[in-house]
Design an enzyme around this catalytic site. Sequence first.
Site, short mmCIF file in Angstrom:
data_model
loop_
_atom_site.label_atom_id
_atom_site.label_comp_id
_atom_site.label_asym_id
_atom_site.label_seq_id
_atom_site.Cartn_x
_atom_site.Cartn_y
_atom_site.Cartn_z
N SER A 1 0.82 -1.17 -0.02
CA SER A 1 0.10 0.04 -0.06
C SER A 1 0.72 1.13 -0.19
O SER A 1 2.02 1.12 0.75
CB SER A 1 -0.71 -0.04 1.22
OG SER A 1 -1.51 1.53 1.27
N TYR B 1 -2.46 -0.29 9.98
CA TYR B 1 -2.84 -0.98 8.69
C TYR B 1 -1.63 -0.84 7.84
O TYR B 1 -0.78 -1.97 7.29
CB TYR B 1 -3.92 -0.31 7.91
CG TYR B 1 -3.82 -0.62 6.52
CD1 TYR B 1 -4.42 -1.91 6.13
CD2 TYR B 1 -3.60 0.12 5.30
CE1 TYR B 1 -4.52 -2.17 4.57
CE2 TYR B 1 -3.68 -0.13 3.99
CZ TYR B 1 -4.29 -1.25 3.65
OH TYR B 1 -4.06 -1.52 2.37
#
Length: 344
Positions: free
Chosen positions: A128, A153
Amino acid sequence: MKSLLVTGSAGFIGFHAARRWLAEGGTVIGYDNLNDYYDPSLKQSRLKLLQESTGFTFVNAALEDRGAMNAVFEAYKPDAVLHLAAQAGVRHSLLSPHAYVDSNVTGFLNVLEACRSYGTSHLLYGSSSSVYGANTAMPFSVSDHADHPLSLYAATKKANELMAHSYSHLFQIPTTGLRFFTVYGPWGRPDMALFTFTKSIVAGEPITVFNKGQMKRDFTYIDDIIEGIIRLIPQAPQGDKSWKGDHPNPAVSYAPYRIHNIGSGRPVELMKYIEVLERSIGRKAIINLEKMQPGDMLETYADVESLRQEVNYEPRTSIEEGIPRFVEWYLSYYGVQIGNEAVR
């Protein structure tokens, strides 16, 4: 390569990747637990489309289920693995941290171990843009160190990259990490901004815009993302003999390991994004401005040069093209009415 294991095959990117691989004559083993992080019926609809292909096989199981993961590798022996299943969402990681470690760390370990035990010619996995965290130099480059994540995350995604390198070093497993930048398009995730904005604007309800809209994102249309993935699958990294430990480039290694940004390379102001969405729907948004949220990044902007050089990647879809395509899908899929007319 012919057989591809796609984890998260009922998810947004996984669905599109599986569909494209099937369209090109390959076979897909889909792996997904169809959890309720967002509307499971949308996942079921994606899955139903994939199941129309004779080349698709589906396994309903969680990443944390090591036995199920090993059984899939034992039964199907996939040529390559596209690992996209994960617990997603920056803000949700503030509320349910254990779910992120279970899925994104333990689950990824199970994938790595299965690749080691049963063999695979290439493991590609979703990382990501969030891993860049506190970095402020733009555009984000894979050659920059990314060691200051702003959310759990992001930390789990960075952990995946580090775990992948250790397995590439120890067991010579070719691994490629894909740092996705704000992906949007038809069949998108309901927790993403474009989906929630569209739903609210169509319903005449206000949208919440953080940091007074003073954010930029590298919005990337799903077709461009999939084109990059498909081109990379047969391009397993071999290891860079010129890599030096005294001046390490984090994007490559002496081991068969690679990291790529996969974005549009074109940062867009959030308010402009909303303006294009308003024109696509034909209705103005009611906007509530809120302060910056913990874990959010002010700006994301991808340097995609490594992907361009390796597979001639060239993202082509502007938001002026991509957003209307999403709106058309959304109105059709949900049978939404605007005014007194049904939109088909």
